[in-house]
Scaffold this motif. Sequence first.
Motif, PDB file in Angstrom:
ATOM      1  N   GLU A 163       0.944  -1.199   0.108  1.00  0.00           N
ATOM      2  CA  GLU A 163       0.090   0.084   0.038  1.00  0.00           C
ATOM      3  C   GLU A 163       1.102   1.264   0.131  1.00  0.00           C
ATOM      4  OE1 GLU A 163      -2.896   1.331  -0.264  1.00  0.00           O
ATOM      5  OE2 GLU A 163      -3.631  -0.698  -1.021  1.00  0.00           O
ATOM      6  N   LEU A 164       1.855   1.329   0.961  1.00  0.00           N
ATOM      7  CA  LEU A 164       2.702   2.468   1.082  1.00  0.00           C
ATOM      8  C   LEU A 164       3.463   2.647  -0.576  1.00  0.00           C
ATOM      9  CD1 LEU A 164       4.586   1.933   4.395  1.00  0.00           C
ATOM     10  CD2 LEU A 164       3.142   3.781   3.743  1.00  0.00           C
ATOM     11  N   ARG A 165       3.822   1.501  -1.113  1.00  0.00           N
ATOM     12  CA  ARG A 165       4.642   1.618  -2.450  1.00  0.00           C
ATOM     13  C   ARG A 165       3.724   2.126  -3.421  1.00  0.00           C
ATOM     14  NH1 ARG A 165       9.354  -0.489  -1.570  1.00  0.00           N
ATOM     15  NH2 ARG A 165       9.544  -2.382  -0.431  1.00  0.00           N
ATOM     16  N   GLN A 166       2.336   1.974  -3.321  1.00  0.00           N
ATOM     17  CA  GLN A 166       1.325   2.234  -4.289  1.00  0.00           C
ATOM     18  C   GLN A 166       1.010   3.782  -4.177  1.00  0.00           C
ATOM     19  OE1 GLN A 166      -0.085   0.486  -6.876  1.00  0.00           O
ATOM     20  NE2 GLN A 166      -0.809   2.391  -7.304  1.00  0.00           N
ATOM     21  N   GLN A 167       0.991   4.158  -2.900  1.00  0.00           N
ATOM     22  CA  GLN A 167       0.865   5.448  -2.490  1.00  0.00           C
ATOM     23  C   GLN A 167       1.822   6.411  -3.063  1.00  0.00           C
ATOM     24  OE1 GLN A 167       0.035   6.122   1.699  1.00  0.00           O
ATOM     25  NE2 GLN A 167      -1.526   4.622   1.779  1.00  0.00           N
ATOM     26  N   ALA A 168       3.182   5.844  -2.845  1.00  0.00           N
ATOM     27  CA  ALA A 168       4.300   6.533  -3.211  1.00  0.00           C
ATOM     28  C   ALA A 168       4.457   6.833  -4.772  1.00  0.00           C
ATOM     29  CB  ALA A 168       5.593   6.031  -2.920  1.00  0.00           C
ATOM     30  N   HIS A 169       3.763   5.641  -5.504  1.00  0.00           N
ATOM     31  CA  HIS A 169       3.754   5.700  -6.840  1.00  0.00           C
ATOM     32  C   HIS A 169       2.478   6.748  -7.311  1.00  0.00           C
ATOM     33  CE1 HIS A 169       3.638   4.376 -11.023  1.00  0.00           C
ATOM     34  NE2 HIS A 169       2.372   4.300 -10.918  1.00  0.00           N
ATOM     35  N   ALA A 177       1.778   9.416  -5.802  1.00  0.00           N
ATOM     36  CA  ALA A 177       2.420  10.814  -5.312  1.00  0.00           C
ATOM     37  C   ALA A 177       3.570  11.233  -6.266  1.00  0.00           C
ATOM     38  CB  ALA A 177       2.801  10.590  -3.962  1.00  0.00           C
ATOM     39  N   GLY A 178       3.873  10.059  -7.000  1.00  0.00           N
ATOM     40  CA  GLY A 178       4.928  10.532  -8.185  1.00  0.00           C
ATOM     41  C   GLY A 178       6.385  10.102  -7.753  1.00  0.00           C
ATOM     42  N   ILE A 179       6.438   9.211  -6.768  1.00  0.00           N
ATOM     43  CA  ILE A 179       7.777   8.803  -6.409  1.00  0.00           C
ATOM     44  C   ILE A 179       8.022   7.679  -7.155  1.00  0.00           C
ATOM     45  CG2 ILE A 179       9.287   8.250  -4.364  1.00  0.00           C
ATOM     46  CD1 ILE A 179       7.059   9.685  -2.527  1.00  0.00           C
ATOM     47  N   GLU A 180       8.850   7.908  -8.188  1.00  0.00           N
ATOM     48  CA  GLU A 180       9.136   6.611  -9.011  1.00  0.00           C
ATOM     49  C   GLU A 180      10.437   5.825  -8.620  1.00  0.00           C
ATOM     50  OE1 GLU A 180       7.044   5.682 -11.390  1.00  0.00           O
ATOM     51  OE2 GLU A 180       5.845   7.352 -11.160  1.00  0.00           O
ATOM     52  N   GLY A 181      10.371   4.618  -8.995  1.00  0.00           N
ATOM     53  CA  GLY A 181      11.382   3.653  -8.467  1.00  0.00           C
ATOM     54  C   GLY A 181      11.557   3.554  -6.843  1.00  0.00           C
ATOM     55  N   ASN A 182      10.461   3.352  -6.345  1.00  0.00           N
ATOM     56  CA  ASN A 182      10.543   2.913  -4.883  1.00  0.00           C
ATOM     57  C   ASN A 182      10.595   1.568  -4.367  1.00  0.00           C
ATOM     58  OD1 ASN A 182       7.645   1.961  -4.710  1.00  0.00           O
ATOM     59  ND2 ASN A 182       7.056   3.966  -5.411  1.00  0.00           N
ATOM     60  N   SER A 183      10.885   0.626  -5.317  1.00  0.00           N
ATOM     61  CA  SER A 183      10.671  -0.683  -4.970  1.00  0.00           C
ATOM     62  C   SER A 183      11.939  -1.241  -3.896  1.00  0.00           C
ATOM     63  CB  SER A 183      10.747  -1.562  -6.194  1.00  0.00           C
ATOM     64  OG  SER A 183      12.003  -1.489  -6.640  1.00  0.00           O
ATOM     65  N   LYS A 184      12.863  -0.506  -3.835  1.00  0.00           N
ATOM     66  CA  LYS A 184      14.197  -0.819  -2.927  1.00  0.00           C
ATOM     67  C   LYS A 184      14.056   0.191  -1.612  1.00  0.00           C
ATOM     68  CE  LYS A 184      17.040  -2.656  -6.504  1.00  0.00           C
ATOM     69  NZ  LYS A 184      18.040  -2.718  -7.389  1.00  0.00           N
ATOM     70  N   MET A 185      12.936   0.899  -1.585  1.00  0.00           N
ATOM     71  CA  MET A 185      12.872   1.837  -0.151  1.00  0.00           C
ATOM     72  C   MET A 185      12.442   0.994   0.797  1.00  0.00           C
ATOM     73  SD  MET A 185      11.667   5.367  -2.001  1.00  0.00           S
ATOM     74  CE  MET A 185      11.731   6.321  -0.528  1.00  0.00           C
ATOM     75  N   LYS A 202      10.067   2.700   6.456  1.00  0.00           N
ATOM     76  CA  LYS A 202      10.528   4.293   6.802  1.00  0.00           C
ATOM     77  C   LYS A 202      10.845   5.332   5.744  1.00  0.00           C
ATOM     78  CE  LYS A 202      13.536   6.199  10.381  1.00  0.00           C
ATOM     79  NZ  LYS A 202      14.767   6.045  11.161  1.00  0.00           N
ATOM     80  N   GLN A 203      11.543   4.718   4.757  1.00  0.00           N
ATOM     81  CA  GLN A 203      11.952   5.872   3.589  1.00  0.00           C
ATOM     82  C   GLN A 203      10.648   6.177   3.201  1.00  0.00           C
ATOM     83  OE1 GLN A 203      14.713   3.146   2.037  1.00  0.00           O
ATOM     84  NE2 GLN A 203      16.556   4.507   2.581  1.00  0.00           N
ATOM     85  N   LEU A 204       9.752   5.286   2.571  1.00  0.00           N
ATOM     86  CA  LEU A 204       8.525   5.379   2.022  1.00  0.00           C
ATOM     87  C   LEU A 204       7.733   6.300   2.774  1.00  0.00           C
ATOM     88  CD1 LEU A 204       7.823   1.898   0.735  1.00  0.00           C
ATOM     89  CD2 LEU A 204       7.921   3.930  -0.745  1.00  0.00           C
ATOM     90  N   ARG A 205       7.503   6.197   4.031  1.00  0.00           N
ATOM     91  CA  ARG A 205       6.791   7.234   4.987  1.00  0.00           C
ATOM     92  C   ARG A 205       7.399   8.456   4.850  1.00  0.00           C
ATOM     93  NH1 ARG A 205       2.889   4.527   7.511  1.00  0.00           N
ATOM     94  NH2 ARG A 205       3.048   2.175   7.825  1.00  0.00           N
TER      95      ARG A 205
END
Length: 52
Positions: free
Chosen positions: A9-15, A17-25, A28-31
């Motif tokens: 869910e956090l990864r989807q929210q980040a995506h 929000a325009g935060i691309e390439g978040n699969s290795k975050m 804590k970093q995502l939040r």
Amino acid sequence: MGDRNQLHELRQQAHNAGIEGNSKMSEKQLRDALRRVGKGERPEMAKQEARR
């Protein structure tokens, strides 16, 4: 398995929000990045700062 769904869910929210390439975050970093974007920071900068 709840943690896994929460991370997804956090990864989807980040995506969204325009935060691309978040699969290795981490969670804590995502939040942190999402919080920064919520305060008006550009997604690229939020990602970079959160990964430090």
